[in-house]
Every structure is written in C-alpha cells, then in structure tokens.
Design a protein around this motif. Structure first.
Motif, short mmCIF file in Angstrom:
data_model
loop_
_atom_site.label_atom_id
_atom_site.label_comp_id
_atom_site.label_asym_id
_atom_site.label_seq_id
_atom_site.Cartn_x
_atom_site.Cartn_y
_atom_site.Cartn_z
N UNK A 1 -8.74 52.31 8.14
CA UNK A 1 -7.85 52.58 9.61
C UNK A 1 -8.64 53.93 10.10
N UNK A 2 -8.65 54.00 11.47
CA UNK A 2 -9.27 55.05 11.81
C UNK A 2 -7.95 56.35 12.04
N UNK A 3 -8.87 57.26 11.50
CA UNK A 3 -7.91 58.80 11.37
C UNK A 3 -8.22 59.67 12.59
N UNK A 4 -9.51 60.01 12.94
CA UNK A 4 -9.81 60.56 14.27
C UNK A 4 -11.23 60.14 14.86
N UNK A 5 -11.59 60.46 16.02
CA UNK A 5 -12.80 60.40 16.40
C UNK A 5 -13.36 61.74 17.16
#
Length: 144
Positions: A90-94
C-alpha cells in the motif's frame, strides 16, 4: 508487477550496477518492463525493494512509469514473486526529489519492515543534459 490505479501491468527484469557504481536502468525501448534492482531485497522481504522504470523515451514516448507521479497514498501495488506468491503493498507517499540532492539513505537505506520503492524520472526536462531534473519516488509498505 501491477499498479491498478495507473494501469501498470509489467513484467520485471533484473537490474544491477553500472561500471560507475550507479544503478542500471531498463533499456530505452517502448516495451521495456520495469526492473527490480537485485542489490535490494526481493519485494516482500525485509527492507526496501527497489523497482525502476522509465517515464518516457525520446523515440518511444510514454512508457511503463509514465503516470507514476499520479499514484496516491492508499493505492495498491502488487508484485508477483518468482515462487508465484504475491507481495501486496500500500502506497504511503509519493515524493519528487531533485537529482542533485537525491536522499539516497531515505530511499535505499535499511527499513525495519518490508517496503517498496518505485522510482522514475520527473521534474523539468533538461535538454542540455538530455535528462530530467528530478526523480519521482513512491514509498509503500507490505500489507500481505
């Protein structure tokens, strides 16, 4: 590897190091897949697994990670491992980092959990250097 939110479904090639010590990148072909850096953990193992892909190429236009900067926190990323199991992230941040001040330790440094880093070029195009000024990095954690 799959990133449904941006329509990515890519095989992964193995990448190593160039002679100058920099990380190898996939070929500049339209159909080139993303690549897992074999100097990092395999996706789903402890530490930051690193996957690189091009945003575009001069001859082919947009390629595998063209929309990587559109990924948002909460988005799913899955990687099918060599044994057929799937590591779900799951993506946390970009973030976007200028190449001149790329935070190597933050991106490649050890982590206490299984994580994923997806990396491509971004920012402004520098026609003199024939390169982008920044890198887009997606930070994600293993959920299953």
């Amino acid at each position: 590897m799959s990133i449904p939110s941006i329509g990515v479904d890519s095989a992964l090639m193995e990448l190593g190091l160039n002679r100058d010590g920099t990380i190898e990148v996939p070929p500049f072909d339209k159909d080139a897949p993303a690549g897992w850096y074999r100097g990092s953990p395999t996706p789903g193992e402890l530490g930051p697994a690193v996957i690189l892909g091009h945003v575009d190429t001069y001859q082919a236009g947009p390629v595998v990670f063209y929309r990587l900067g559109d990924v948002r926190p909460g988005d799913a990323v899955s990687v099918t491992r060599e044994d057929g199991s799937v590591a779900a992230f799951q993506v946390d941040h970009v973030d976007s980092f200028p190449k001149a001040t790329f935070p190597t330790l933050e991106v490649y440094g050890n982590t206490p959990d299984a994580e994923l880093r997806l990396i491509t070029c971004g920012g402004d195009w520098d026609p003199d250097a024939h390169d982008y000024a920044a890198n887009i990095v997606v930070f994600a954690h293993l959920v299953t």
